[in-house]
Design a protein around this motif. Sequence first.
Motif, mmCIF file in Angstrom:
data_model
loop_
_atom_site.group_PDB
_atom_site.id
_atom_site.type_symbol
_atom_site.label_atom_id
_atom_site.label_comp_id
_atom_site.label_asym_id
_atom_site.label_seq_id
_atom_site.Cartn_x
_atom_site.Cartn_y
_atom_site.Cartn_z
ATOM 1 N N LEU A 170 -44.844 -125.062 -8.901
ATOM 2 C CA LEU A 170 -45.391 -126.385 -8.582
ATOM 3 C C LEU A 170 -46.377 -126.891 -9.639
ATOM 4 O O LEU A 170 -46.833 -128.027 -9.551
ATOM 5 N N VAL A 171 -46.734 -126.050 -10.607
ATOM 6 C CA VAL A 171 -47.680 -126.476 -11.642
ATOM 7 C C VAL A 171 -47.088 -127.655 -12.409
ATOM 8 O O VAL A 171 -45.927 -127.643 -12.819
ATOM 9 N N GLY A 172 -47.903 -128.706 -12.587
ATOM 10 C CA GLY A 172 -47.461 -129.925 -13.236
ATOM 11 C C GLY A 172 -47.009 -130.996 -12.271
ATOM 12 O O GLY A 172 -46.696 -132.120 -12.692
ATOM 13 N N ALA A 173 -46.988 -130.673 -10.973
ATOM 14 C CA ALA A 173 -46.557 -131.652 -9.973
ATOM 15 C C ALA A 173 -47.615 -132.736 -9.789
ATOM 16 O O ALA A 173 -48.820 -132.493 -9.921
ATOM 17 N N THR A 174 -47.169 -133.935 -9.486
ATOM 18 C CA THR A 174 -48.065 -135.031 -9.133
ATOM 19 C C THR A 174 -48.701 -134.744 -7.783
ATOM 20 O O THR A 174 -48.010 -134.360 -6.833
ATOM 21 N N LEU A 175 -50.032 -134.951 -7.686
ATOM 22 C CA LEU A 175 -50.717 -134.687 -6.422
ATOM 23 C C LEU A 175 -50.599 -135.858 -5.453
ATOM 24 O O LEU A 175 -50.398 -135.655 -4.247
ATOM 25 N N ASN A 176 -50.772 -137.081 -5.958
ATOM 26 C CA ASN A 176 -50.633 -138.252 -5.082
ATOM 27 C C ASN A 176 -49.166 -138.521 -4.777
ATOM 28 O O ASN A 176 -48.301 -138.378 -5.643
ATOM 29 N N GLY A 177 -48.912 -138.944 -3.558
ATOM 30 C CA GLY A 177 -47.556 -139.318 -3.175
ATOM 31 C C GLY A 177 -47.079 -138.558 -1.958
ATOM 32 O O GLY A 177 -47.874 -138.004 -1.191
ATOM 33 N N ASN A 178 -45.763 -138.523 -1.784
ATOM 34 C CA ASN A 178 -45.149 -137.930 -0.597
ATOM 35 C C ASN A 178 -44.805 -136.461 -0.831
ATOM 36 O O ASN A 178 -43.928 -136.141 -1.646
ATOM 37 N N TRP A 179 -45.506 -135.594 -0.125
ATOM 38 C CA TRP A 179 -45.161 -134.182 -0.081
ATOM 39 C C TRP A 179 -44.247 -133.965 1.120
ATOM 40 O O TRP A 179 -44.489 -134.505 2.196
ATOM 41 N N GLN A 180 -43.196 -133.163 0.936
ATOM 42 C CA GLN A 180 -42.214 -132.985 1.999
ATOM 43 C C GLN A 180 -41.985 -131.515 2.313
ATOM 44 O O GLN A 180 -41.951 -130.678 1.402
ATOM 45 N N ILE A 181 -41.839 -131.234 3.594
ATOM 46 C CA ILE A 181 -41.327 -129.937 4.013
ATOM 47 C C ILE A 181 -39.854 -130.141 4.342
ATOM 48 O O ILE A 181 -39.482 -131.096 5.031
ATOM 49 N N VAL A 182 -39.014 -129.284 3.782
ATOM 50 C CA VAL A 182 -37.564 -129.434 3.877
ATOM 51 C C VAL A 182 -37.007 -128.161 4.515
ATOM 52 O O VAL A 182 -37.202 -127.062 3.997
ATOM 53 N N VAL A 183 -36.307 -128.322 5.639
ATOM 54 C CA VAL A 183 -35.793 -127.176 6.386
ATOM 55 C C VAL A 183 -34.286 -127.306 6.521
ATOM 56 O O VAL A 183 -33.779 -128.347 6.925
ATOM 57 N N THR A 184 -33.566 -126.243 6.181
ATOM 58 C CA THR A 184 -32.113 -126.228 6.311
ATOM 59 C C THR A 184 -31.697 -125.037 7.156
ATOM 60 O O THR A 184 -32.093 -123.903 6.880
ATOM 61 N N ASP A 185 -30.924 -125.311 8.208
ATOM 62 C CA ASP A 185 -30.404 -124.268 9.097
ATOM 63 C C ASP A 185 -29.024 -123.870 8.578
ATOM 64 O O ASP A 185 -28.106 -124.683 8.542
ATOM 65 N N LEU A 186 -28.858 -122.618 8.190
ATOM 66 C CA LEU A 186 -27.650 -122.168 7.506
ATOM 67 C C LEU A 186 -26.848 -121.127 8.278
ATOM 68 O O LEU A 186 -25.955 -120.485 7.720
ATOM 69 N N TRP A 187 -27.168 -120.969 9.575
ATOM 70 C CA TRP A 187 -26.453 -119.995 10.389
ATOM 71 C C TRP A 187 -26.244 -120.610 11.760
ATOM 72 O O TRP A 187 -27.188 -121.153 12.340
ATOM 73 N N PRO A 188 -25.042 -120.571 12.333
ATOM 74 C CA PRO A 188 -24.754 -121.322 13.559
ATOM 75 C C PRO A 188 -25.535 -120.864 14.795
ATOM 76 O O PRO A 188 -26.109 -119.791 14.838
ATOM 77 N N ILE A 189 -25.497 -121.719 15.784
ATOM 78 C CA ILE A 189 -25.902 -121.543 17.180
ATOM 79 C C ILE A 189 -27.368 -121.846 17.425
ATOM 80 O O ILE A 189 -27.702 -122.760 18.174
ATOM 81 N N ASP A 190 -28.308 -121.085 16.842
ATOM 82 C CA ASP A 190 -29.706 -121.155 17.260
ATOM 83 C C ASP A 190 -30.431 -122.379 16.707
ATOM 84 O O ASP A 190 -30.048 -122.948 15.691
#
Length: 215
Positions: A170-190
């Motif tokens: 993350l070094v060099g990333a812009t601090l101001n703006g939209n930070w996002q948490i991104v979640v991907t479910d990669l196994w069925p059912i739960d």
Amino acid sequence: MVEHPTGSPVALPDGIIGSTCQTSTTCAPATPNCVESECHASYVSTLHFGGFGSTQLLTAPSNIVSVCVNISHEWSRDVEISLQAPSGQLIRLQKFLGRMGGEIYLGHPADTDGDGTGTEQGADYCWKPTATNPPMLDYVNNNSGVMMTYDGHPELPPGDYASADPWTMLVGATLNGNWQIVVTDLWPIDAGVIHQWSIAFDPSIVQDCSGPIIQ
């Protein structure tokens, strides 16, 4: 002044979108993750920060104190969880390790697959550059004999964990703006829910606002 807002809830359903892709390059842009010929969408929540200097960048992993979630999920091995900076840099907080291994609860999920009687109640987990615990699934794989239990299932203990990817990404990333948490479910059912989440930045990196007021 930089405030630390709390992100809104994010439902984490099963996540399977279709069964037409063969590799990640054939998944549509909205469903970028592909496992065993299944395209999976990502679930995203956004926090906006605007109190840093207009051109200020993240200069060291220690600029972030923690990324914390209150989450419940029936199978922690299902999900890959990432943090994305406003300028696009991304690290995986929890890395998907494949479709193997036993069920591990995060918090107290509602248990939609019907093998228990759980209720939806999140637990607090944080990723920190200073964490002494390994990444979540590494902790699970190395500590199966000392896990907590809930509703007859092993549960990852709430607490602080290392990220799966190095924070230096993350070094060099812009601090101001939209930070996002991104979640991907990669196994069925739960399924599960992020009830809320937050980022805490080191207050010492906030630029000095003192001085005379110019009208």
